[in-house]
Design a protein around this motif. Sequence first.
Motif, PDB file in Angstrom:
ATOM      1  N   SER A  88       0.809  -1.225   0.000  1.00 39.51           N
ATOM      2  CA  SER A  88       0.000   0.000   0.000  1.00 39.51           C
ATOM      3  C   SER A  88       0.839   1.271   0.000  1.00 39.51           C
ATOM      4  N   ARG A  89       2.098   1.157   0.441  1.00 36.10           N
ATOM      5  CA  ARG A  89       2.931   2.364   0.472  1.00 36.10           C
ATOM      6  C   ARG A  89       4.367   2.052   0.128  1.00 36.10           C
ATOM      7  N   ALA A  90       5.044   3.049  -0.453  1.00 33.96           N
ATOM      8  CA  ALA A  90       6.415   2.849  -0.926  1.00 33.96           C
ATOM      9  C   ALA A  90       7.356   2.458   0.218  1.00 33.96           C
ATOM     10  N   ASP A  91       7.068   2.885   1.443  1.00 37.46           N
ATOM     11  CA  ASP A  91       7.983   2.555   2.547  1.00 37.46           C
ATOM     12  C   ASP A  91       7.724   1.163   3.118  1.00 37.46           C
ATOM     13  N   ARG A  92       6.784   0.417   2.534  1.00 39.32           N
ATOM     14  CA  ARG A  92       6.544  -0.961   2.988  1.00 39.32           C
ATOM     15  C   ARG A  92       7.073  -1.999   1.990  1.00 39.32           C
ATOM     16  N   VAL A  93       7.753  -1.515   0.954  1.00 38.31           N
ATOM     17  CA  VAL A  93       8.320  -2.423  -0.047  1.00 38.31           C
ATOM     18  C   VAL A  93       9.383  -3.313   0.613  1.00 38.31           C
ATOM     19  N   HIS A 108      -4.405  -3.717  -4.277  1.00 37.98           N
ATOM     20  CA  HIS A 108      -5.852  -3.607  -4.058  1.00 37.98           C
ATOM     21  C   HIS A 108      -6.182  -2.817  -2.786  1.00 37.98           C
ATOM     22  N   HIS A 109      -5.209  -2.072  -2.263  1.00 36.45           N
ATOM     23  CA  HIS A 109      -5.503  -1.200  -1.129  1.00 36.45           C
ATOM     24  C   HIS A 109      -6.024   0.139  -1.669  1.00 36.45           C
ATOM     25  N   ALA A 110      -7.239   0.503  -1.266  1.00 37.35           N
ATOM     26  CA  ALA A 110      -7.856   1.712  -1.825  1.00 37.35           C
ATOM     27  C   ALA A 110      -7.056   2.968  -1.492  1.00 37.35           C
ATOM     28  N   SER A 237       1.981 -15.249  16.244  1.00 41.66           N
ATOM     29  CA  SER A 237       0.861 -14.915  17.135  1.00 41.66           C
ATOM     30  C   SER A 237      -0.286 -14.244  16.392  1.00 41.66           C
ATOM     31  N   LYS A 238      -0.017 -13.792  15.159  1.00 47.16           N
ATOM     32  CA  LYS A 238      -0.961 -12.895  14.488  1.00 47.16           C
ATOM     33  C   LYS A 238      -2.305 -13.550  14.193  1.00 47.16           C
ATOM     34  N   GLU A 239      -2.272 -14.849  13.925  1.00 45.96           N
ATOM     35  CA  GLU A 239      -3.542 -15.457  13.519  1.00 45.96           C
ATOM     36  C   GLU A 239      -4.567 -15.492  14.647  1.00 45.96           C
ATOM     37  N   THR A 263       6.006  -1.921  18.939  1.00 46.16           N
ATOM     38  CA  THR A 263       4.836  -2.800  18.924  1.00 46.16           C
ATOM     39  C   THR A 263       4.124  -2.680  17.587  1.00 46.16           C
ATOM     40  N   LYS A 264       3.787  -3.824  17.034  1.00 48.27           N
ATOM     41  CA  LYS A 264       3.047  -3.854  15.770  1.00 48.27           C
ATOM     42  C   LYS A 264       1.576  -4.100  16.107  1.00 48.27           C
ATOM     43  N   GLY A 265       0.709  -3.327  15.509  1.00 51.94           N
ATOM     44  CA  GLY A 265      -0.723  -3.471  15.762  1.00 51.94           C
ATOM     45  C   GLY A 265      -1.460  -3.941  14.530  1.00 51.94           C
ATOM     46  N   SER A 266      -2.433  -4.840  14.723  1.00 55.44           N
ATOM     47  CA  SER A 266      -3.340  -5.251  13.657  1.00 55.44           C
ATOM     48  C   SER A 266      -4.756  -4.944  14.113  1.00 55.44           C
ATOM     49  N   LEU A 267      -5.558  -4.385  13.229  1.00 54.47           N
ATOM     50  CA  LEU A 267      -6.938  -4.022  13.558  1.00 54.47           C
ATOM     51  C   LEU A 267      -7.879  -4.674  12.554  1.00 54.47           C
ATOM     52  N   ARG A 268      -9.012  -5.160  13.051  1.00 54.69           N
ATOM     53  CA  ARG A 268     -10.032  -5.715  12.165  1.00 54.69           C
ATOM     54  C   ARG A 268     -11.405  -5.264  12.645  1.00 54.69           C
ATOM     55  N   SER A 269     -12.315  -5.108  11.712  1.00 55.86           N
ATOM     56  CA  SER A 269     -13.686  -4.769  12.082  1.00 55.86           C
ATOM     57  C   SER A 269     -14.631  -5.264  11.007  1.00 55.86           C
ATOM     58  N   GLY A 282       0.380   6.418  12.103  1.00 58.95           N
ATOM     59  CA  GLY A 282       1.302   6.389  10.965  1.00 58.95           C
ATOM     60  C   GLY A 282       1.175   5.137  10.122  1.00 58.95           C
ATOM     61  N   GLY A 283       0.146   4.329  10.382  1.00 61.83           N
ATOM     62  CA  GLY A 283      -0.067   3.109   9.598  1.00 61.83           C
ATOM     63  C   GLY A 283      -1.145   3.320   8.552  1.00 61.83           C
ATOM     64  N   GLY A 284      -1.823   2.236   8.182  1.00 65.18           N
ATOM     65  CA  GLY A 284      -2.865   2.336   7.170  1.00 65.18           C
ATOM     66  C   GLY A 284      -3.403   0.965   6.835  1.00 65.18           C
ATOM     67  N   GLY A 285      -3.968   0.828   5.644  1.00 68.27           N
ATOM     68  CA  GLY A 285      -4.508  -0.463   5.217  1.00 68.27           C
ATOM     69  C   GLY A 285      -5.890  -0.313   4.638  1.00 68.27           C
ATOM     70  N   HIS A 286      -6.681  -1.360   4.774  1.00 69.79           N
ATOM     71  CA  HIS A 286      -8.055  -1.349   4.255  1.00 69.79           C
ATOM     72  C   HIS A 286      -8.995  -0.788   5.317  1.00 69.79           C
ATOM     73  N   ARG A 287     -10.223  -0.469   4.889  1.00 70.24           N
ATOM     74  CA  ARG A 287     -11.215   0.046   5.830  1.00 70.24           C
ATOM     75  C   ARG A 287     -11.445  -0.938   6.987  1.00 70.24           C
ATOM     76  N   LEU A 288     -11.541  -2.217   6.684  1.00 65.79           N
ATOM     77  CA  LEU A 288     -11.903  -3.196   7.708  1.00 65.79           C
ATOM     78  C   LEU A 288     -10.725  -4.061   8.173  1.00 65.79           C
ATOM     79  N   ALA A 289      -9.532  -3.809   7.641  1.00 68.94           N
ATOM     80  CA  ALA A 289      -8.335  -4.568   8.060  1.00 68.94           C
ATOM     81  C   ALA A 289      -7.135  -3.652   7.894  1.00 68.94           C
ATOM     82  N   ALA A 290      -6.564  -3.230   9.003  1.00 68.24           N
ATOM     83  CA  ALA A 290      -5.477  -2.252   8.909  1.00 68.24           C
ATOM     84  C   ALA A 290      -4.408  -2.558   9.953  1.00 68.24           C
ATOM     85  N   GLY A 291      -3.288  -1.838   9.861  1.00 64.14           N
ATOM     86  CA  GLY A 291      -2.196  -2.098  10.792  1.00 64.14           C
ATOM     87  C   GLY A 291      -1.317  -0.875  10.979  1.00 64.14           C
ATOM     88  N   PHE A 292      -0.464  -0.953  11.989  1.00 62.65           N
ATOM     89  CA  PHE A 292       0.416   0.179  12.308  1.00 62.65           C
ATOM     90  C   PHE A 292       1.536  -0.310  13.214  1.00 62.65           C
TER      91      PHE A 292
HETATM   92  P1  5GP Z   1      -1.986  -6.882   9.067  1.00 61.38           P
HETATM   93  O1  5GP Z   1      -2.771  -6.562  10.278  1.00 61.38           O
HETATM   94  O2  5GP Z   1      -2.415  -8.181   8.456  1.00 61.38           O
HETATM   95  O3  5GP Z   1      -0.507  -6.733   9.244  1.00 61.38           O
HETATM   96  O4  5GP Z   1      -2.370  -5.779   8.008  1.00 61.38           O
HETATM   97  C1  5GP Z   1      -3.692  -5.530   7.625  1.00 61.38           C
HETATM   98  C2  5GP Z   1      -3.683  -4.542   6.495  1.00 61.38           C
HETATM   99  O5  5GP Z   1      -3.143  -3.303   6.921  1.00 61.38           O
HETATM  100  C3  5GP Z   1      -2.818  -4.996   5.341  1.00 61.38           C
HETATM  101  O6  5GP Z   1      -3.541  -4.737   4.172  1.00 61.38           O
HETATM  102  C4  5GP Z   1      -1.570  -4.168   5.411  1.00 61.38           C
HETATM  103  O7  5GP Z   1      -1.080  -3.848   4.168  1.00 61.38           O
HETATM  104  C5  5GP Z   1      -2.010  -2.932   6.166  1.00 61.38           C
HETATM  105  N1  5GP Z   1      -0.955  -2.537   7.100  1.00 61.38           N
HETATM  106  C6  5GP Z   1      -0.476  -3.252   8.134  1.00 61.38           C
HETATM  107  N2  5GP Z   1       0.481  -2.584   8.791  1.00 61.38           N
HETATM  108  C7  5GP Z   1       0.615  -1.402   8.152  1.00 61.38           C
HETATM  109  C8  5GP Z   1       1.465  -0.269   8.355  1.00 61.38           C
HETATM  110  O8  5GP Z   1       2.290  -0.202   9.277  1.00 61.38           O
HETATM  111  N3  5GP Z   1       1.315   0.758   7.472  1.00 61.38           N
HETATM  112  C9  5GP Z   1       0.393   0.727   6.464  1.00 61.38           C
HETATM  113  N4  5GP Z   1       0.305   1.782   5.644  1.00 61.38           N
HETATM  114  N5  5GP Z   1      -0.399  -0.323   6.252  1.00 61.38           N
HETATM  115  C10 5GP Z   1      -0.306  -1.380   7.068  1.00 61.38           C
END
Ligand code: 5GP
Length: 326
Positions: A88-93, A108-110, A237-239, A263-269, A282-292
């Motif tokens: 979704s972003r150049a700094d995640r390559v 496919h990230h909007a 642990s993520k699953e 700390t890495k965060g995962s969000l779902r709704s 400072g993170g991002g992702g999809h509307r219903l699945a995102a992370g930071f």
């Molecule tokens: P996950 O929770 O599975 O790591 O990520 C869920 C979604 O959020 C994925 O589509 C992923 O690309 C996006 N995502 C996760 N972590 C980050 C982050 O630190 N920055 C951004 N921009 N997107 C993230």
Amino acid sequence: METRTNNTTREIADLLKSLDKVAVTTHVGADGDAIGSSAALVRLMRSLGAEAVFCHREPVPNYLRWLVPGEALPELPPDHDLLVVDTSRADRVGVDYEGVPVRLNLDHHADNPLYGEYNLVDGTAAASAQIVASLYKECGVPLEKDSATAIYTGVSTDTGGFRFRNVSPAAHELVADLLRAGVVPAEVDDRINRTGTVPQLKIVGASLANAERHGNAIISTVDNDDYERTGASELDSKESIDRLRTVAGVEVVAHLREVEGGTKGSLRSESVDVSEVARRFGGGGHRLAAGFTVRGKKPDEAKAELLDALKGVVDLGEGSENGGAR
Ligand code: 5GP
Ligand code: MN
């Protein structure tokens, strides 16, 4: 800043046909769609007569390794055009590419800001692999079992086994074609979902044991002590996040895991725009699945900040700051 445009499938098909040597990569922390769409694009480029390799500085997770044709290179080879998928972003390559232009950004990230020279971003696609499949069609390259399996892995994992809200008629129609090309879903399921270890089981258990409910949100955490005790790694642990979603009445689920430096965060709704919440960190992702990622904070501290950010986004119930109802 220069305005970037999204290209058409036709334009990208023409681009791919013009390339001789390509390196395909994807986002850090690669998942099923990241590797599935990469593997399918490597195969497409080879079918078009190009030299194509997959590159990633991180090792490909074992449960996905079988999808990648040939060796995965940790660094970009010289003189290869760089094609990036599902990022979704150049700094995640997932490779160091200083000074190398991103020829193609396929995603496919909007919220993808179209950071490539060429971009093929479709927020309605269930998976990046679905977009790669559209390129097979546009290029006139038939799907055979291996490429179809890579695409199937991307679509089935990114839709949680065809259960999430990103599932569409188009996704199911594609899957029908993939099955006709020889994909056996039970074989893929065996390779993806039945390759676990006891430490992985235990870290998921630890994560679930640490889960706390705050009104309509539920948050689980794991830290270095948990990794040490179970012998598992942070990604294992993520699953557990998918198990959090099974609690009735919960609108936002979060998983916070200790990683190097923070700390890495995962969000779902199912209903709330969690990408908005992720962006505040400072993170991002999809509307219903995102992370930071929260730098310099342990999961417990990150949890306090997350609860703060969730105020007004979801009902956190009474006394949520003190732990809430379990
Ligand atoms: P996950 O929770 O599975 O790591 O990520 C869920 C979604 O959020 C994925 O589509 C992923 O690309 C996006 N995502 C996760 N972590 C980050 C982050 O630190 N920055 C951004 N921009 N997107 C993230
Ligand atoms: Mn994806």
